[in-house]
Design an enzyme around this catalytic site. Structure first.
Site, PDB file in Angstrom:
ATOM      1  N   GLU A   1      -2.892   7.463   6.996  1.00  0.00           N
ATOM      2  CA  GLU A   1      -1.645   7.952   7.180  1.00  0.00           C
ATOM      3  C   GLU A   1      -1.460   8.875   8.464  1.00  0.00           C
ATOM      4  OE1 GLU A   1      -1.104  10.245   3.786  1.00  0.00           O
ATOM      5  OE2 GLU A   1      -0.893   8.563   2.416  1.00  0.00           O
TER       6      GLU A   1
ATOM      7  N   GLU B   1      -2.603   3.012  -2.141  1.00  0.00           N
ATOM      8  CA  GLU B   1      -2.343   4.079  -2.956  1.00  0.00           C
ATOM      9  C   GLU B   1      -1.066   4.121  -3.525  1.00  0.00           C
ATOM     10  OE1 GLU B   1      -3.277   7.881  -1.074  1.00  0.00           O
ATOM     11  OE2 GLU B   1      -4.699   7.273   0.275  1.00  0.00           O
TER      12      GLU B   1
END
Length: 397
Positions: free
Chosen positions: A219, A332
């Protein structure tokens, strides 16, 4: 053990259909010759909060033993800084040894999963600057887990979750606050070196048959350094490939997959390197989005079945809907939907698990599994001329 708190607060399953369909012969044959051919459906769970602390996954780590502090630790940086290296190492060693154990893998296997995604800290092999409070020693426990995974036929996809200077300013980067990683050539070079060191250690330790996926950086949030990030991906790819020629290397979509609908496509002249066995990782959360949390249960399911589906499909396709070089997976996701993990939430009473809530959570999970495992035939149709189009109507309601 897979503890109740861990499951309740961090049920982030990695569910995907690699390449939006059964993996091609080229893709599967590119995996390590020592490993079994990977299944078409990649189904797994993230071992979050283990080797990289995240308060919302295991709040007790940041509370127990810190009662006298007015300001409690909020990330791995402050945890180790407040305790000092000796005490931090002692507490973390107990955590590494017990948070994930052999029973964890028995439960994962019994659940029918075939992968685990393991977040790693950039300090795991001892690359710790003198100004950083981190401690290492966790590689031993990661390697032990790789053995348990091998015995059960479970593959591991690792993920460099942190970077020097923080790649996003979140606690999952190791240090909450300013994200300075992308503005420092020294930090970027150090991260590339760390990637190469981890890849080499995997090879030297003989666990490259188990570690079949390698995420370059979790991320990254670098809106003003987009091209710097892409250059890093190219350098990171080379660093890992030097030791693991067959591992699947993946990158994050930056929550904007359309921006990368050309990257690492060997048919696009804009890519300076040729790649193989690469993938893009999407993370989907409603609980962190102020606009999504207030929605009704039906709206949440529609959000997944329509809007998130279209969002994920913004990469990696050619105009004729054939896949580019980059495969896709959702690394995720969660059924948490209407509350943001926070210190305030930790102190609130647990809501009752009513029958209606159980039914919705199951429906919400199933809707996501349907969408994340979509096959190419599920997202395309043909008009009378034979031209291919992506389906835009509701998918799983």
């Amino acid at each position: 053990m897979v503890r109740a708190r861990q499951c309740a607060q961090a049920t982030m399953f990695l569910t995907a259909l690699v390449g939006h369909g059964a993996a091609s012969a080229d893709a599967t044959s590119a995996t390590s010759s020592a490993a079994a051919t990977p299944p078409a459906k990649v189904r797994g769970v993230n071992l979050g909060g283990w080797l990289v602390l995240e308060r919302w996954i295991k709040p007790s780590m940041m509370k127990d033993g810190f009662e006298d502090l007015a300001v409690k630790p909020k990330d791995q940086w402050t945890f180790t800084k407040y305790l000092g290296k000796e005490e931090a190492k002692e507490r973390l060693t107990e955590h590494w040894d017990t948070w994930v154990d052999e029973d964890t893998f028995d439960q994962i296997k019994a659940a029918g999963l075939n992968h685990v995604r393991v977040p790693l800290g950039h300090w795991i092999l001892g690359d710790i600057d003198e100004k950083e409070p981190y401690v290492d020693g966790d590689w031993h426990y990661f390697k032990r887990a790789a053995g348990w995974a091998r015995e059960r036929g479970i593959q591991m996809w690792i993920d460099l979750h942190t970077a020097p200077g923080s790649q996003n300013g979140f606690d999952n980067s190791g240090r909450f606050g300013n994200a300075t990683w992308a503005t420092s050539p020294e930090n970027i070079d150090r991260t590339v070196t760390i990637l190469g060191s981890i890849a080499k250690q995997i090879k030297d330790d003989g666990i490259d048959d188990v570690v079949t996926g390698f995420g370059l950086l979790n991320e990254p949030n670098t809106p003003t350094s987009f091209w710097t990030l892409l250059d890093f991906y190219n350098l990171g790819y080379a660093a890992v490939r030097a030791h693991l020629p067959d591992v699947r290397i993946y990158i994050g979509d930056g929550f904007k997959p359309a921006d990368l609908n050309w990257f690492w496509d060997n048919t696009d002249a804009g890519n300076p390197i040729t790649t193989h066995t690469v993938a893009m990782d999407s993370h989907v959360y409603a609980c962190f989005n102020d606009d999504l949390r207030p929605m009704t249960p039906r709206q949440h399911i529609e959000q997944v079945c329509v809007h998130e589906r279209e969002h994920v499909n913004e990469c990696c396709w050619h105009k004729d809907t054939s896949l580019r070089n980059m495969e896709r997976f959702v690394g995720e996701w969660t059924v948490a939907y209407d509350q943001t993990p926070s210190e305030e939430l930790e102190n609130m009473p647990v809501r009752p698990m009513t029958e209606a809530r159980k039914i919705f959570l199951r429906q919400y999970a199933e809707a996501q599994m349907v969408v994340w495992e979509q096959d190419i035939m599920d997202v395309t149709n043909y008009d009378e001329s034979g031209e291919v189009h992506l389906v835009k109507d509701t998918f799983c309601l």
